[in-house]
Enzyme design. Structure first.
Site, PDB file in Angstrom:
ATOM      1  N   LEU B  78       8.220  -5.858  -8.797  1.00 20.89           N
ATOM      2  CA  LEU B  78       6.593  -6.253  -7.726  1.00 20.89           C
ATOM      3  C   LEU B  78       5.507  -5.972  -8.569  1.00 20.89           C
ATOM      4  CD1 LEU B  78       8.941  -5.025  -5.909  1.00 20.89           C
ATOM      5  CD2 LEU B  78       7.859  -4.196  -5.201  1.00 20.89           C
ATOM      6  N   GLU B  80       2.913  -7.233  -9.636  1.00 17.94           N
ATOM      7  CA  GLU B  80       1.598  -8.275  -8.811  1.00 17.94           C
ATOM      8  C   GLU B  80       0.333  -8.751 -10.152  1.00 17.94           C
ATOM      9  OE1 GLU B  80       2.988  -5.252  -7.121  1.00 17.94           O
ATOM     10  OE2 GLU B  80       3.929  -5.719  -4.787  1.00 17.94           O
ATOM     11  N   ASP B 105      -2.994  -8.107   1.291  1.00 14.69           N
ATOM     12  CA  ASP B 105      -3.206  -6.223   0.541  1.00 14.69           C
ATOM     13  C   ASP B 105      -2.495  -6.143  -0.822  1.00 14.69           C
ATOM     14  OD1 ASP B 105      -3.606  -4.821   4.042  1.00 14.69           O
ATOM     15  OD2 ASP B 105      -2.212  -6.820   3.939  1.00 14.69           O
ATOM     16  N   HIS B 149      -1.429  -2.743   5.593  1.00 17.24           N
ATOM     17  CA  HIS B 149      -0.558  -4.623   6.106  1.00 17.24           C
ATOM     18  C   HIS B 149      -1.620  -5.418   6.882  1.00 17.24           C
ATOM     19  CE1 HIS B 149       2.378  -2.709   3.798  1.00 17.24           C
ATOM     20  NE2 HIS B 149       3.438  -3.757   3.718  1.00 17.24           N
TER      21      HIS B 149
END
Lengths: 341, 346
Positions: B78, B80, B105, B149
């Site tokens: 994850l 990013e 997001d 989100h």
């Protein structure tokens, strides 16, 4: 108070006493460190002229890490840096004239006056660039390693960064990914104990940095970064592992920053560290250490040392003149290369 | 089925495609674009959290890994920010990454690498390097997606030199712009919209590119100019269908790309209509609406015959609950109301 005494450091890897080297190789390491030192001192001595309109981050005291690492690399291997670029760039073979022109903000600087001192590059020798955001190059170098692996290129990718970069999240994201994919990347943490004026003790709990990397499943060690052969041999080992598909290595190389974070001179009188601490570390100069060693082994002499210094001095002067006499960019240069065709 | 999903599905079911040709759903057009790019160029790889899961990123990447292998299509940690830098580093070293995210997001975590690194290298390397990478995400809305989100962040990135920003609204453009983005030598962001994913349209087979930076007229008319992208443009078109019956007509411009922006088409239309409404999926303040509004005030002032109007999101966080959401987001009726005001001069 000496907060970080040299003698209390523990290292997990040191160079093998049985290893023998050609004299030329050792003298080459010495010359490379001396040259970086002399270039740094020359820049420092002329910085007050305000003609190099760019920040400078001197690497005096830490030359062995740059030189030892790069001596174990091929030209085609890629090196990335943090803001303290100059030692890494020069050790990898980056053009001195290109660097000086960049510091003088000239059109023919190695980054065309768009990078400044914190973003040098010389693609011809595998010095791939740097970032002024601490830790910023770490994902980039990891990506270079991914690209090399993806394209099946025999290319080692190295990133230099400081102790404070290990406080950034993205470096652990990168190390996690590199370990996961067994990427051919070397993480070289140049631990000099200070982030600008903030000491390690206000920034990190007392957990050795290299151990944190080890927790991600990568090979890791802590070495004496004032001893160029330690750095060289640790890197050589890491390169061997990476080239054979064994994945990344994290090397914490400890050496002290003799100057302030940025600019000319030592700023320890301002109070964030004891000037005595600087003096204490100056006894462990990587260049003097190797020089004495060479003399002891009768591999070198004062005459050769003097002529070497003269040669370097001439090269430096020529590079300064090259930069000073080079043209400035023009307004039309401002808007080129915003987008690539 | 969540109501948002049901709504999207029911709308798509009722949609008629007037043109002749092969009809594809939006998501299938994207899937086809990725397939063609992976077939064409071994340097292209596709990554992202969930690209290999059974749902395959809304269907955009479903089973691609089975065809191209997990070296080329792979699920990621994850991380990013780290992975955005890794993509940039890989792009600098001869590959063409396509990094997919479920929602914009999550791109907020990547700004250091996106804004300070990937988009800067070509310039600060004095043209010696380039960063051909694509970052794709789909804007959410509905079913409790809420403040974390459903954000549409294209406006935040409009002022970042070196980036390109694409926001398609039709399956045809989604495919052609995805292929153009992968072929481009710069970091390109594509913001698709979850509510467009099931829309149908005619999509030619094979590789074609839609030029990045070129808008297109979706309707022609006299009373005003409406500019926008993506899902909000689709809403504006729905509003215009209703207003047709009231004798109101408009030039409706689908910009398709926000950066570089096709100013020419905006001013061409404004010269004729004298009125402009800007619609966007993001905040009205300091975003796409604000930028185009300012541009019009600066360069098109003498063509204006009424105030510039904008429909974006209010300057408050996006609520999660169903009822509040109905008040928060623009819909075709709210857009129609503003258009009526503009035309009547009220």
């Amino acid at each position: 108070m000496i907060r970080y005494p040299y003698n209390e450091l523990e290292f997990t890897f040191s160079s093998s006493p049985d290893e023998t080297y050609e004299a030329d190789f050792l003298i080459g390491l010495y010359r490379s460190m001396l040259r970086i030192r002399m270039i740094q001192e020359a820049i420092e001595s002329r910085y007050h002229e305000d003609e190099m309109k760019t920040p400078i981050h001197l690497v005096i005291g830490q030359e062995a890490t740059s030189v030892g690492v790069c001596a174990a690399l091929r030209t085609t291997d890629q090196v990335y840096s943090s803001h303290r670029t100059q030692g890494n760039y020069l050790a990898k073979g980056g053009s001195l004239k290109g660097m000086m022109s960049e510091l003088y903000c000239r059109l023919n600087g190695c980054a065309g006056s768009r990078g400044g001192s914190m973003h040098l590059l010389d693609k011809s020798v595998g010095y791939a660039g740097s970032s002024a955001i601490v830790g910023g190059s770490v994902p980039i170098a990891t990506g270079a390693a991914f690209g090399a692996q993806y394209l099946k290129k025999d290319q080692i990718n190295v990133v230099f960064f400081g102790d404070a970069a290990t406080e950034e999240g993205a470096i652990w994201e990168s190390i996690n990914f590199a370990a996961l994919k067994s990427l051919p990347v070397l993480y070289i943490c140049e631990n000099n104990f200070y982030s600008v004026c903030s000491s390690m003790e206000v920034r990190q709990p007392k957990v050795d940095i290299y151990k944190k990397a080890g927790a991600f499943g990568v090979n890791s060690c802590r070495i004496d970064g004032t001893q160029v052969l330690n750095v060289y041999e640790a890197t050589r080992e890491a390169v061997k592992i990476a080239r054979s598909g064994g994945g990344p290595t994290f090397i914490e190389s400890v050496a002290y920053r003799w100057r302030g974070h940025g600019g000319a001179g030592d700023d320890s009188a301002s109070g964030y560290r004891d000037p005595e601490e600087v003096k204490a570390w100056q006894k462990f100069c990587p260049i003097d250490g190797l020089y004495k060693d060479l003399m002891k082994k009768n591999l070198f002499d004062e005459t050769r040392n003097s002529s070497m210094k003269k040669e370097i001095q001439d090269e430096i002067e020529e590079a300064f003149q090259h930069a000073i006499n080079s043209p400035n960019p023009e307004e039309k240069d401002l808007s080129t290369y915003v987008y690539s065709d | 089925m969540p109501w948002a999903e049901a709504l999207i599905t029911s709308k798509a079911a009722g949609q008629e495609v007037a043109e002749e040709g092969r009809v594809l759903a939006y998501v299938d057009a994207l899937h086809e674009a990725l397939t063609l790019a992976l077939e064409l160029d071994p340097k292209v790889f596709v990554l992202g959290q969930g690209v290999n899961d059974p749902r395959g990123m809304f269907g955009v990447t479903t089973d691609l890994y089975k065809k191209f292998g997990e070296d080329r299509v792979f699920d990621t940690p994850l991380s990013e920010e780290g992975l955005t830098g890794i993509c940039a580093g890989a792009a600098l070293n001869g590959t063409r990454p396509v990094y997919l995210h479920n929602r914009p997001d999550f791109l907020l975590l990547t700004f250091n690498q996106l804004v300070s690194h990937a988009s800067k290298f070509h310039y600060i390397d004095n043209g010696q390097n380039n960063v051909p990478m694509v970052v794709w995400s789909a804007i959410g809305r509905g079913w409790g997606s809420g403040s974390q989100h459903s954000q549409a962040i294209q406006g935040f990135l409009l002022g970042v030199p070196g980036l390109k920003i694409i926001m398609p609204s039709t399956p045809y453009d989604a495919k052609g712009l995805m292929l153009a983005a992968i072929a481009d030598n710069n970091p390109v962001l594509i913001f698709d919209h979850r509510w467009n994913m099931k829309a149908k349209g005619v999509v030619p087979e094979g590789i074609y590119h839609i030029p990045i930076g070129k808008g297109v007229y979706r309707r022609r008319g006299e009373d005003l100019t409406i500019v926008g992208t993506s899902h909000t443009l689709a809403l504006a078109l729905e509003a215009m269908e209703d207003l047709d019956k009231e004798g109101i007509s408009a030039d409706v411009i689908d910009l398709r790309t926000l950066k570089p922006l096709d100013e020419e088409i905006i001013f061409e239309s404004l010269k004729k209509t004298g009125k402009i409404l800007i619609v966007d999926t993001g905040p009205a303040m300091a975003g796409v609406c604000a930028e185009i509004g300012c541009l019009v005030a600066e360069k098109g002032f003498h063509d204006l015959r009424g105030p510039v109007r904008r429909i974006g999101l209010p300057d408050s966080p996006i609520p999660a609950g169903f009822t509040l959401e109905q008040y928060y987001f623009p819909d075709k009726d709210r857009i129609a109301k503003v258009i009526r005001e503009m035309v009547s001069g009220a």
